[in-house]
Design a protein around this motif. Structure first.
Motif, PDB file in Angstrom:
ATOM      1  N   SER A   1       5.936  -7.567  -7.406  1.00 51.97           N
ATOM      2  CA  SER A   1       6.578  -7.419  -8.717  1.00 51.97           C
ATOM      3  C   SER A   1       6.157  -6.132  -9.430  1.00 51.97           C
ATOM      4  CB  SER A   1       6.246  -8.632  -9.594  1.00 51.97           C
ATOM      5  OG  SER A   1       4.850  -8.750  -9.758  1.00 51.97           O
ATOM      6  N   GLY A   2       5.383  -5.259  -8.762  1.00 52.68           N
ATOM      7  CA  GLY A   2       5.038  -3.971  -9.338  1.00 52.68           C
ATOM      8  C   GLY A   2       3.719  -3.910 -10.063  1.00 52.68           C
ATOM      9  N   ASN A   3       2.952  -5.000 -10.086  1.00 50.44           N
ATOM     10  CA  ASN A   3       1.643  -4.977 -10.745  1.00 50.44           C
ATOM     11  C   ASN A   3       0.654  -4.226  -9.858  1.00 50.44           C
ATOM     12  OD1 ASN A   3       2.565  -6.618 -12.873  1.00 50.44           O
ATOM     13  ND2 ASN A   3       2.275  -8.419 -11.605  1.00 50.44           N
ATOM     14  N   ILE A   4      -0.048  -3.249 -10.431  1.00 48.90           N
ATOM     15  CA  ILE A   4      -0.999  -2.446  -9.671  1.00 48.90           C
ATOM     16  C   ILE A   4      -2.268  -3.264  -9.422  1.00 48.90           C
ATOM     17  CG2 ILE A   4      -2.422  -0.375  -9.714  1.00 48.90           C
ATOM     18  CD1 ILE A   4      -0.160   0.973 -11.269  1.00 48.90           C
ATOM     19  N   ILE A   5      -2.703  -3.275  -8.166  1.00 41.89           N
ATOM     20  CA  ILE A   5      -3.885  -4.037  -7.745  1.00 41.89           C
ATOM     21  C   ILE A   5      -5.019  -3.044  -7.517  1.00 41.89           C
ATOM     22  CG2 ILE A   5      -4.842  -5.554  -5.973  1.00 41.89           C
ATOM     23  CD1 ILE A   5      -1.934  -6.313  -5.291  1.00 41.89           C
ATOM     24  N   LYS A   6      -6.208  -3.375  -8.012  1.00 39.24           N
ATOM     25  CA  LYS A   6      -7.369  -2.504  -7.797  1.00 39.24           C
ATOM     26  C   LYS A   6      -8.095  -2.980  -6.562  1.00 39.24           C
ATOM     27  CE  LYS A   6      -7.792  -1.152 -12.465  1.00 39.24           C
ATOM     28  NZ  LYS A   6      -8.281  -0.015 -13.095  1.00 39.24           N
ATOM     29  N   LYS A   7      -8.266  -2.062  -5.612  1.00 37.37           N
ATOM     30  CA  LYS A   7      -9.013  -2.378  -4.384  1.00 37.37           C
ATOM     31  C   LYS A   7     -10.092  -1.379  -4.163  1.00 37.37           C
ATOM     32  CE  LYS A   7      -5.874  -5.086  -1.699  1.00 37.37           C
ATOM     33  NZ  LYS A   7      -5.440  -5.443  -0.417  1.00 37.37           N
TER      34      LYS A   7
ATOM     35  N   LYS B   1      -2.485  13.862  -3.622  1.00 37.67           N
ATOM     36  CA  LYS B   1      -2.121  12.656  -2.880  1.00 37.67           C
ATOM     37  C   LYS B   1      -3.070  11.534  -3.253  1.00 37.67           C
ATOM     38  CE  LYS B   1       0.127  14.919   0.909  1.00 37.67           C
ATOM     39  NZ  LYS B   1       0.516  14.819   2.290  1.00 37.67           N
ATOM     40  N   SER B   2      -2.526  10.320  -3.279  1.00 35.02           N
ATOM     41  CA  SER B   2      -3.312   9.151  -3.648  1.00 35.02           C
ATOM     42  C   SER B   2      -2.702   7.918  -3.000  1.00 35.02           C
ATOM     43  CB  SER B   2      -3.329   9.007  -5.170  1.00 35.02           C
ATOM     44  OG  SER B   2      -4.164   7.945  -5.550  1.00 35.02           O
ATOM     45  N   ILE B   3      -3.475   6.837  -2.993  1.00 38.46           N
ATOM     46  CA  ILE B   3      -2.989   5.557  -2.470  1.00 38.46           C
ATOM     47  C   ILE B   3      -3.068   4.526  -3.590  1.00 38.46           C
ATOM     48  CG2 ILE B   3      -3.420   3.698  -0.830  1.00 38.46           C
ATOM     49  CD1 ILE B   3      -4.448   5.777   1.115  1.00 38.46           C
ATOM     50  N   VAL B   4      -1.975   3.797  -3.787  1.00 44.05           N
ATOM     51  CA  VAL B   4      -1.896   2.773  -4.825  1.00 44.05           C
ATOM     52  C   VAL B   4      -1.522   1.456  -4.151  1.00 44.05           C
ATOM     53  CG1 VAL B   4      -0.684   2.060  -6.917  1.00 44.05           C
ATOM     54  CG2 VAL B   4      -1.176   4.465  -6.533  1.00 44.05           C
ATOM     55  N   TYR B   5      -2.161   0.382  -4.585  1.00 46.88           N
ATOM     56  CA  TYR B   5      -1.856  -0.963  -4.089  1.00 46.88           C
ATOM     57  C   TYR B   5      -1.134  -1.729  -5.186  1.00 46.88           C
ATOM     58  CZ  TYR B   5      -5.172   0.105  -0.382  1.00 46.88           C
ATOM     59  OH  TYR B   5      -5.822   0.679   0.690  1.00 46.88           O
ATOM     60  N   THR B   6      -0.022  -2.364  -4.842  1.00 44.26           N
ATOM     61  CA  THR B   6       0.733  -3.160  -5.807  1.00 44.26           C
ATOM     62  C   THR B   6       1.162  -4.473  -5.156  1.00 44.26           C
ATOM     63  OG1 THR B   6       2.902  -2.310  -5.196  1.00 44.26           O
ATOM     64  CG2 THR B   6       1.693  -1.071  -6.851  1.00 44.26           C
ATOM     65  N   ASP B   7       1.567  -5.409  -6.015  1.00 43.07           N
ATOM     66  CA  ASP B   7       2.181  -6.621  -5.478  1.00 43.07           C
ATOM     67  C   ASP B   7       3.694  -6.439  -5.510  1.00 43.07           C
ATOM     68  OD1 ASP B   7       2.806  -6.904  -8.152  1.00 43.07           O
ATOM     69  OD2 ASP B   7       1.615  -8.711  -8.450  1.00 43.07           O
TER      70      ASP B   7
ATOM     71  N   LYS C   1       0.893  -1.160   0.000  1.00 43.00           N
ATOM     72  CA  LYS C   1       0.000   0.000   0.000  1.00 43.00           C
ATOM     73  C   LYS C   1       0.929   1.207   0.000  1.00 43.00           C
ATOM     74  CE  LYS C   1      -3.148   2.345   3.162  1.00 43.00           C
ATOM     75  NZ  LYS C   1      -3.859   2.223   4.460  1.00 43.00           N
ATOM     76  N   ILE C   2       0.883   1.992  -1.066  1.00 39.88           N
ATOM     77  CA  ILE C   2       1.849   3.069  -1.236  1.00 39.88           C
ATOM     78  C   ILE C   2       1.111   4.403  -1.344  1.00 39.88           C
ATOM     79  CG2 ILE C   2       3.704   3.956  -2.674  1.00 39.88           C
ATOM     80  CD1 ILE C   2       4.161   1.042  -3.564  1.00 39.88           C
ATOM     81  N   GLU C   3       1.488   5.332  -0.475  1.00 44.01           N
ATOM     82  CA  GLU C   3       0.946   6.682  -0.536  1.00 44.01           C
ATOM     83  C   GLU C   3       1.854   7.488  -1.453  1.00 44.01           C
ATOM     84  OE1 GLU C   3       0.604   8.220   3.433  1.00 44.01           O
ATOM     85  OE2 GLU C   3      -0.765   6.620   4.031  1.00 44.01           O
ATOM     86  N   ILE C   4       1.265   8.055  -2.499  1.00 48.58           N
ATOM     87  CA  ILE C   4       2.049   8.787  -3.489  1.00 48.58           C
ATOM     88  C   ILE C   4       1.497  10.202  -3.658  1.00 48.58           C
ATOM     89  CG2 ILE C   4       2.736   6.714  -4.754  1.00 48.58           C
ATOM     90  CD1 ILE C   4       0.579   7.424  -6.836  1.00 48.58           C
ATOM     91  N   THR C   5       2.313  11.054  -4.250  1.00 46.74           N
ATOM     92  CA  THR C   5       1.887  12.391  -4.646  1.00 46.74           C
ATOM     93  C   THR C   5       2.256  12.568  -6.110  1.00 46.74           C
ATOM     94  OG1 THR C   5       2.302  13.227  -2.427  1.00 46.74           O
ATOM     95  CG2 THR C   5       2.098  14.852  -4.168  1.00 46.74           C
TER      96      THR C   5
END
Length: 96
Positions: free
Chosen positions: A90-96, A82-88, A73-77
């Motif tokens: 290996s870098g694949n973005i997961i939709k939650k 600001k936003s939150i992105v979920y990845t595994d 769970k990565i908080e990015i700007t």
């Protein structure tokens, strides 16, 4: 007879005055604190950084968290937002 009708009218009138509607307003706030199993980490794998740079040019990583399934769970700007992105891992973005 007039007195009887007049008395009944007065009695009914006085009863209707005291039968006004009472409005109760209550405010209920339900607060749910959901504790996810993510723990804060200092660094993320290079694959995640590369994936985020490709998906969001000019991204800045603020904080990163990881759970037991190695999902991040990565908080990015990005451009001031600001936003939150979920990845595994290996870098694949997961939709939650």
């Amino acid at each position: 007879m007039k007195k009887l009708i007049l008395s009944a009218a007065i009695l009914l009138g006085s009863l209707s005055i005291q039968a006004e509607n009472t409005v109760l307003t209550t405010t209920t706030v339900n607060s749910v604190n959901y504790q996810d199993e993510y723990k804060e980490v200092d660094a993320v794998p290079a694959a995640i950084k590369t994936s985020l740079d490709n998906a969001y040019p000019g991204v800045k990583l603020e904080k990163a968290y990881v759970n037991d399934k190695k999902e991040y769970k990565i908080e990015i700007t990005v451009r001031g937002e600001k936003s939150i992105v979920y990845t595994d891992a290996s870098g694949n973005i997961i939709k939650k």
